[in-house]
Design an enzyme around this catalytic site. Structure first.
Site, short mmCIF file in Angstrom:
data_model
loop_
_atom_site.label_atom_id
_atom_site.label_comp_id
_atom_site.label_asym_id
_atom_site.label_seq_id
_atom_site.Cartn_x
_atom_site.Cartn_y
_atom_site.Cartn_z
N SER A 110 0.81 -1.21 0.00
CA SER A 110 0.00 0.00 0.00
C SER A 110 0.85 1.26 0.00
O SER A 110 1.63 1.50 -0.90
CB SER A 110 -0.96 -0.05 1.19
OG SER A 110 -1.94 0.95 1.12
N ASP A 153 -2.23 6.17 -3.39
CA ASP A 153 -1.07 5.51 -2.77
C ASP A 153 -0.59 4.40 -3.70
O ASP A 153 -1.05 4.27 -4.83
CB ASP A 153 -1.44 4.98 -1.38
CG ASP A 153 -2.57 3.98 -1.41
OD1 ASP A 153 -3.37 4.01 -2.37
OD2 ASP A 153 -2.67 3.15 -0.50
N ASP A 177 -5.76 2.19 -3.47
CA ASP A 177 -7.03 2.05 -2.77
C ASP A 177 -7.35 3.29 -1.94
O ASP A 177 -8.37 3.35 -1.27
CB ASP A 177 -7.07 0.79 -1.91
CG ASP A 177 -6.00 0.75 -0.82
OD1 ASP A 177 -5.18 1.67 -0.75
OD2 ASP A 177 -6.01 -0.23 -0.03
N ASP A 229 -0.97 1.23 -4.05
CA ASP A 229 -1.88 0.26 -4.66
C ASP A 229 -3.23 0.87 -5.02
O ASP A 229 -4.16 0.16 -5.40
CB ASP A 229 -2.06 -0.97 -3.76
CG ASP A 229 -2.83 -0.67 -2.49
OD1 ASP A 229 -2.86 0.51 -2.05
OD2 ASP A 229 -3.40 -1.61 -1.91
#
EC number: 5.4.2.10
Length: 451
Positions: free
Chosen positions: A102, A243, A247, A245
């Site tokens: 993340s 960010d 999400d 990833d």
């Protein structure tokens, strides 16, 4: 072994804490835990990753583990976490695996797991997987051989399919909106600009050249200084930061002021209530959301439900109560009508759609929330349970709550993964918040000194 799963999957320094051997074991355990119990068919797994160099190594280990358990694997390559969840559901797969840490720095990596339908795992399933890993599979199963060994396939158009899904959810075209998007040199580097352009926005992409090493490196949702500068320099209507990833979604106004997840939730909640899609006129947020969000929603007649920290707890409440919107201050926003998990690009699209529909600036829309000053102190401790529960600590917290009354709030929370106790205080002024937080932090340090 201790607790393998943290707030959001298994995470650690790649090739040190999170080794290929561990990744393989987690994959095997997940296949046998999440596949259908009758095993009338080979389990199907979707595997994706972000742009970290270590993702290539860990992907190989995960694929090996899944196929050794008899699973058929569909590799989707570099895609956002919510895209992997979406494709897991679309493929009617038994499980999905996303390799990402993340917003963490590049040396870290992680394993995020999804059950059938693209849903995050409840605690009890994680505990079963962890127990299987700890037992090293010694009594869990027989390894398939011959034709029973799983096969691997590559999905080449997963990104296009995901972008079309996202754009199809937007209630208004984004024509006339100029946006700078910070892709964090991560999984959104191609998908986010493509989705925003497809929906009609003029897009300037920054930090969209991942090299395996530069993910989250002074960029993305945790480092918005360059985004602020770019928005002002380009005369954009707003900026959006994701960010590693993708999400998460945080935004900045045309003047470069930050708009965090609490403000984004408020904007979307009012838009959805106006459209009649905010089920029960209710919003779900975590205990870390600013008191200003609570006050704003109360003034608008919108009920706020609080959960523990972690978007999966928000998701569990949304699913259990049949609600339509929730999220976290960090920018994880969940819209169950369109996604099974937090989706930063989806959030960005709907935020801009609200601007397009109303003709209002982001700053004007975000002004519905007046944020109270918030101070967070991470206190290193020897024992996080003792540090949070000691009588002297509890007494200091009670004293602070009595002082603050309705004008502030105290939250004391042991970290789920580190030897820390997090002390968060909100008050009418930053000086008061800082003073109260320091008093409580001092008691925590005294109760459980760091080793």
């Amino acid at each position: 072994m201790g607790r393998l799963f943290g707030t959001d999957g298994v995470r650690g320094r790649a090739n040190a804490d999170l080794t290929p051997e561990l990744a393989l074991s987690v994959a095997v355990a997940a296949a046998h835990t999440l596949a259908e119990s009758d095993r009338s068919h080979a389990p199907l797994a979707v595997v994706g990753r972000d742009t970290r160099a270590s993702g290539e190594m860990l992907e190989a280990a995960v694929v090996a583990g899944l196929t050794s358990a008899g699973a058929t694997v569909v590799r989707v390559g570099v895609l956002p976490t919510p895209a992997v969840a979406f494709l897991t559901a679309e493929a009617k797969a038994d499980l999905g695996v996303m390799l990402s840490a993340s917003h963490n720095p590049m040396p870290d990596n992680g394993i995020k797991l999804f059950a059938a339908g693209g849903h995050k795992l409840p605690d009890e399933i994680e505990m079963r997987i962890e127990a299987t890993v700890e037992a090293n599979g010694s009594t869990a199963w027989k390894r398939p051989v011959g034709a029973g060994v799983g096969r691997v396939h590559d999905l080449l158009d997963g990104a296009d399919h995901y972008v079309q899904h996202l754009v199809g959810t937007v209630p208004h075209r984004l024509d006339g909106i100029k946006v700078v998007v910070d892709c964090a040199n991560g999984a959104a580097a191609e998908v986010a600009p493509a989705a925003y352009r497809e929906a009609g926005a003029e897009v300037i992409a920054i930090h969209a050249e991942p090299d395996g090493l530069n993910i989250n490196d002074e960029c993305g949702s945790n480092h918005i200084a360059t985004l602020r500068q770019a928005v002002v320099e380009h005369g954009a209507h707003l900026g959006i930061a994701h960010d590693g990833d993708a999400d998460r979604c945080v935004a900045v106004t045309a003047d470069g002021d930050e708009v965090d997840g609490d403000q984004v939730m408020a904007i979307l909640a009012l838009a959805m209530r106006e459209a009649g899609t905010l089920t029960g006129d209710t919003l779900v947020a975590t205990v870390m959301s600013n008191l200003g969000l609570r006050l704003a929603m109360s003034a608008e007649g919108i009920r706020l439900i609080e959960t523990k920290v972690g978007d999966r707890y928000v998701l569990e409440e949304l699913r259990a109560s049949g609600l339509a919107l929730g999220g976290e201050q960090s920018g994880h926003i969940v819209m169950p009508a369109y996604a099974t998990t937090g989706d930063g690009v989806l959030t960005g699209l709907h935020l801009m759609a609200r601007m397009a529909a109303t003709g209002r600036t982001l700053a004007d829309l975000a002004a519905v929330v007046t944020k109270l000053p918030q101070v967070l102190i991470n206190v290193p401790v020897g024992d996080r349970t003792v540090g949070a529960a000691a009588p002297a600590v509890r007494a200091e917290v009670q004293r602070a709550e009595a002082e603050l009354g309705e004008t502030g709030r105290v939250l004391l929370r042991p970290s789920g993964t580190e030897p820390l106790v997090r002390v968060m205080v909100e008050a009418a002024t930053e000086a008061v918040a800082q003073e109260v937080a320091e008093r409580i932090a001092t008691q925590v340090r005294t109760a459980s000194p760091a080793v």
